[in-house]
Structure formats: C-alpha cells, structure tokens
Design a protein around this motif. Sequence first.
Motif, mmCIF file in Angstrom:
data_model
loop_
_atom_site.group_PDB
_atom_site.id
_atom_site.type_symbol
_atom_site.label_atom_id
_atom_site.label_comp_id
_atom_site.label_asym_id
_atom_site.label_seq_id
_atom_site.Cartn_x
_atom_site.Cartn_y
_atom_site.Cartn_z
ATOM 1 N N GLU A 93 0.813 -1.137 0.020
ATOM 2 C CA GLU A 93 -0.019 0.018 -0.060
ATOM 3 C C GLU A 93 0.826 1.221 0.056
ATOM 4 O O GLU A 93 0.885 2.303 -0.489
ATOM 5 C CB GLU A 93 -0.946 -0.037 1.074
ATOM 6 C CG GLU A 93 -2.152 -1.062 1.084
ATOM 7 C CD GLU A 93 -2.783 -1.024 2.458
ATOM 8 O OE1 GLU A 93 -3.818 -1.878 2.332
ATOM 9 O OE2 GLU A 93 -2.571 -0.530 3.244
ATOM 10 N N MET A 94 2.031 1.249 0.707
ATOM 11 C CA MET A 94 2.800 2.477 0.814
ATOM 12 C C MET A 94 3.553 2.555 -0.649
ATOM 13 O O MET A 94 3.788 3.772 -1.097
ATOM 14 C CB MET A 94 3.838 2.290 1.915
ATOM 15 C CG MET A 94 3.639 2.190 3.219
ATOM 16 S SD MET A 94 2.601 3.690 3.537
ATOM 17 C CE MET A 94 0.802 3.211 3.293
ATOM 18 N N THR A 95 3.690 1.473 -1.260
ATOM 19 C CA THR A 95 4.335 1.725 -2.956
ATOM 20 C C THR A 95 3.208 2.450 -3.564
ATOM 21 O O THR A 95 3.610 3.166 -4.364
ATOM 22 C CB THR A 95 4.712 0.362 -3.259
ATOM 23 O OG1 THR A 95 5.685 -0.197 -2.515
ATOM 24 C CG2 THR A 95 5.181 0.530 -4.598
ATOM 25 N N GLU A 96 2.117 1.999 -3.404
ATOM 26 C CA GLU A 96 0.865 2.611 -4.256
ATOM 27 C C GLU A 96 0.856 4.078 -4.084
ATOM 28 O O GLU A 96 0.648 5.297 -4.759
ATOM 29 C CB GLU A 96 -0.433 1.942 -4.110
ATOM 30 C CG GLU A 96 -0.404 0.584 -4.570
ATOM 31 C CD GLU A 96 -1.458 -0.493 -4.584
ATOM 32 O OE1 GLU A 96 -2.521 0.246 -3.752
ATOM 33 O OE2 GLU A 96 -1.728 -1.317 -4.912
ATOM 34 N N SER A 97 0.724 4.297 -2.369
ATOM 35 C CA SER A 97 0.484 5.858 -2.190
ATOM 36 C C SER A 97 1.647 6.613 -2.180
ATOM 37 O O SER A 97 1.561 7.858 -2.458
ATOM 38 C CB SER A 97 0.389 5.799 -0.500
ATOM 39 O OG SER A 97 1.286 5.365 0.258
ATOM 40 N N TRP A 98 2.849 6.107 -2.465
ATOM 41 C CA TRP A 98 4.026 6.921 -2.813
ATOM 42 C C TRP A 98 4.010 7.457 -4.152
ATOM 43 O O TRP A 98 4.323 8.621 -4.326
ATOM 44 C CB TRP A 98 5.318 5.962 -2.765
ATOM 45 C CG TRP A 98 6.575 6.524 -3.305
ATOM 46 C CD1 TRP A 98 7.081 6.712 -4.660
ATOM 47 C CD2 TRP A 98 7.607 7.523 -2.547
ATOM 48 N NE1 TRP A 98 8.209 7.274 -4.398
ATOM 49 C CE2 TRP A 98 8.450 7.932 -3.390
ATOM 50 C CE3 TRP A 98 7.855 7.671 -1.107
ATOM 51 C CZ2 TRP A 98 9.611 8.570 -3.099
ATOM 52 C CZ3 TRP A 98 8.817 8.282 -0.771
ATOM 53 C CH2 TRP A 98 9.696 8.675 -1.685
ATOM 54 N N GLU A 99 3.325 6.914 -4.924
ATOM 55 C CA GLU A 99 3.110 7.479 -6.239
ATOM 56 C C GLU A 99 1.912 8.612 -6.282
ATOM 57 O O GLU A 99 2.031 9.170 -7.190
ATOM 58 C CB GLU A 99 2.681 6.280 -7.388
ATOM 59 C CG GLU A 99 3.560 5.215 -7.596
ATOM 60 C CD GLU A 99 2.894 3.889 -8.492
ATOM 61 O OE1 GLU A 99 1.877 4.003 -8.613
ATOM 62 O OE2 GLU A 99 3.908 2.892 -8.613
ATOM 63 N N GLU A 100 1.081 8.513 -5.291
ATOM 64 C CA GLU A 100 0.218 9.474 -5.151
ATOM 65 C C GLU A 100 0.621 10.530 -4.420
ATOM 66 O O GLU A 100 -0.182 11.561 -3.558
ATOM 67 C CB GLU A 100 -1.023 8.762 -4.595
ATOM 68 C CG GLU A 100 -1.672 8.013 -5.636
ATOM 69 C CD GLU A 100 -2.789 7.049 -4.874
ATOM 70 O OE1 GLU A 100 -3.394 7.335 -4.091
ATOM 71 O OE2 GLU A 100 -3.468 6.473 -5.697
ATOM 72 N N ASP A 101 2.022 10.627 -3.829
ATOM 73 C CA ASP A 101 2.588 11.676 -3.055
ATOM 74 C C ASP A 101 1.807 11.618 -1.561
ATOM 75 O O ASP A 101 1.667 12.551 -0.974
ATOM 76 C CB ASP A 101 2.466 13.079 -3.460
ATOM 77 C CG ASP A 101 3.409 13.060 -4.833
ATOM 78 O OD1 ASP A 101 4.632 12.378 -4.784
ATOM 79 O OD2 ASP A 101 3.315 13.936 -5.629
ATOM 80 N N VAL A 102 1.492 10.544 -1.200
ATOM 81 C CA VAL A 102 0.858 10.414 0.133
ATOM 82 C C VAL A 102 1.531 9.362 0.886
ATOM 83 O O VAL A 102 1.657 8.256 0.441
ATOM 84 C CB VAL A 102 -0.666 9.853 0.042
ATOM 85 C CG1 VAL A 102 -1.224 9.800 1.317
ATOM 86 C CG2 VAL A 102 -1.480 10.692 -0.881
ATOM 87 N N LEU A 103 1.978 9.614 2.336
ATOM 88 C CA LEU A 103 2.903 8.727 2.957
ATOM 89 C C LEU A 103 2.318 8.986 4.558
ATOM 90 O O LEU A 103 1.618 10.119 4.921
ATOM 91 C CB LEU A 103 4.203 9.310 2.999
ATOM 92 C CG LEU A 103 5.202 9.134 1.571
ATOM 93 C CD1 LEU A 103 6.496 9.849 1.932
ATOM 94 C CD2 LEU A 103 5.322 7.642 1.369
ATOM 95 N N VAL A 104 2.491 8.031 5.109
ATOM 96 C CA VAL A 104 2.448 7.822 6.755
ATOM 97 C C VAL A 104 3.503 8.264 7.406
ATOM 98 O O VAL A 104 4.642 7.974 7.071
ATOM 99 C CB VAL A 104 1.581 6.431 7.025
ATOM 100 C CG1 VAL A 104 0.490 6.196 6.387
ATOM 101 C CG2 VAL A 104 2.683 5.402 6.998
ATOM 102 N N ASP A 105 3.397 9.022 8.573
ATOM 103 C CA ASP A 105 4.371 9.277 9.493
ATOM 104 C C ASP A 105 4.742 8.364 10.602
ATOM 105 O O ASP A 105 5.458 8.549 11.572
ATOM 106 C CB ASP A 105 4.255 10.749 9.876
ATOM 107 C CG ASP A 105 3.034 10.965 10.926
ATOM 108 O OD1 ASP A 105 2.316 10.095 10.882
ATOM 109 O OD2 ASP A 105 2.743 12.046 11.326
ATOM 110 N N ASP A 106 3.750 7.426 10.851
ATOM 111 C CA ASP A 106 3.748 6.067 11.917
ATOM 112 C C ASP A 106 3.540 4.950 11.107
ATOM 113 O O ASP A 106 2.710 4.459 11.330
ATOM 114 C CB ASP A 106 2.929 6.671 12.985
ATOM 115 C CG ASP A 106 3.428 5.381 13.994
ATOM 116 O OD1 ASP A 106 4.001 4.648 13.694
ATOM 117 O OD2 ASP A 106 2.349 5.523 14.878
ATOM 118 N N LEU A 107 4.690 4.366 10.223
ATOM 119 C CA LEU A 107 4.376 3.247 9.576
ATOM 120 C C LEU A 107 4.316 2.042 10.641
ATOM 121 O O LEU A 107 3.534 1.323 10.309
ATOM 122 C CB LEU A 107 5.599 2.872 8.487
ATOM 123 C CG LEU A 107 5.572 1.724 7.655
ATOM 124 C CD1 LEU A 107 4.316 1.541 6.982
ATOM 125 C CD2 LEU A 107 7.067 1.638 7.114
#
Length: 268
Positions: free
Chosen positions: A178-192
């Motif tokens: 999911e983080m790989t997909e969100s990276w492409e949308e410039d969306v990241l979590v700050d508490d993985l």
Amino acid sequence: AVGAPAPTVIRIDMRANAAAMISGQLSRRYDQLELIIGLPLIAALKTDELAAILAHEFGHFSQRSGMWYQFIIRSVNQWLSQHVEEREPIDRVIQEWARERAVYWLLFAYAARLLILGTRQLLALFMWFGEWVSSYVMRQMELDADIAGARLSGHQCYVATSRKMMVLQLAQAEAEREMTESWEEDVLVDDLAGYIALRAGNMGQFVEPLVEKMIEGEKLKELATHPVMRERIAKVMDSGDQARFTLSVPSIELMHGYRRITRLISLE
C-alpha cells in the motif's frame, strides 16, 4: 531470567521482527552483540508478548559458543565463495598460456584449467557442507531460544505471540504494498509501525485460518536456518513452562519518544 549478556548495540528498524547477531573481528571474540528490535513489535504487542520475543533473542546471546561458531562459518564461507565464483590472477595467466602456439603450452594450460576447476569444485563442496552444518546448528539454536522465551512468558503466551508475529509479518507485507501505491500519489504515513499494527489488528481474526494453513503446510527447506513453525510450537508446548513475567500493557506506553523515533524511521 535468561542469563544472557547485555547487547553491545541496540538498533531499531521498521521490520515486524527482532534479531540477535554477533559482529566484529575474528580476533576479538564476542566483539559486538547486536540486538535489533522492529518498531512494529512495540506498536502492536503487549509487554508480556514483547518480553517473549526479546527473551528469545537474549536466548541467542546466551548461546555464546554457537553464535561464535556461526560467525566463523559465515566468514569462512565468504572466503570460499570469493575463490569459487571470482576469477583469480592465475586464470589470466593460464589464458595467456593458452594463446601460445606451442603444443606443450596448450597442453599445460588445459591441464592447469582442469586442476583449478577440480579445486573450485572441491571448495564448493566444502562451502555447501559448511552451510549444511551451519543451518542444522542454527535450527537447534532457534529451538533452544524458543524455550528461553517460553520460560519467561509461559508456553501459552509464547505460542500465541508466535502466531501473532506471523499476522504482523503479513500485515507488514500488505502495508508495504500500500505504501508503494501511495508513494506514487505523494501520500505517506508518518507512523508506519503504527499503521502495520493497525493493519494487523484489522486483519487478525480473518487471517487466522490462513496462518493455521501456513503452519500445517510449511515444509523444511534445504539449508533452512529456522525449523518449521509446527515443530517449534510442539516443542514449546511440551515444555509446559509457566509465565514468570505477566505484566500485560501496551508496549508503546513504555517507550519514551516513540512518536519522534517512528516518524524518523518511517520517513527513511
């Protein structure tokens, strides 16, 4: 409770796992005892569950001779691998001999090549045998470390935590996708770590049949460094150890500066 030496270095990463290892120079015995703790464990586990995992790793620290033996085997295998797989200066010399027109130089070059090939095959056999012995010893060390964990947390807590760890690792794989997909949308979590713990909590009961199927269907692979989970659970249950550590509160409450640390590692 485990009777193990304290680690020299404690590292924190974002894997849903923990590890104990030895590093340093062959001339300096037990130079570095390293303990690696994954933040998802702190975010997802209760203190008694985290204690079970850490007791397992400290159980490895108490296996001083075994850890030192493994360190030597890895070092020797690295040397063998280098000489088996990489070209040596003698290879270039023999190649130059083979270019000579004289028949005796050609014959000498071919004989040397056969000799070197045979030597490398022998070294490869030694390397495989060393890896086989190493993998067998490591599996026994894992079983002994499991007992160390069960002695602290109790056999029931240890087995339940082992299953929970499998769910956490499935959640980590899903979170990374999911983080790989969100990276492409410039969306990241700050508490993985917290996100992995949340995913594990949401998928817990739904993946329990999958976890049981994985345990029952797991087969021991050649040169495996860990026994199959089925064997590990059986040995811990047979021990019947009762819990010595029973405090059960969220581990995250005991870690000072968790938010700052998880944010830094998440952004890495």
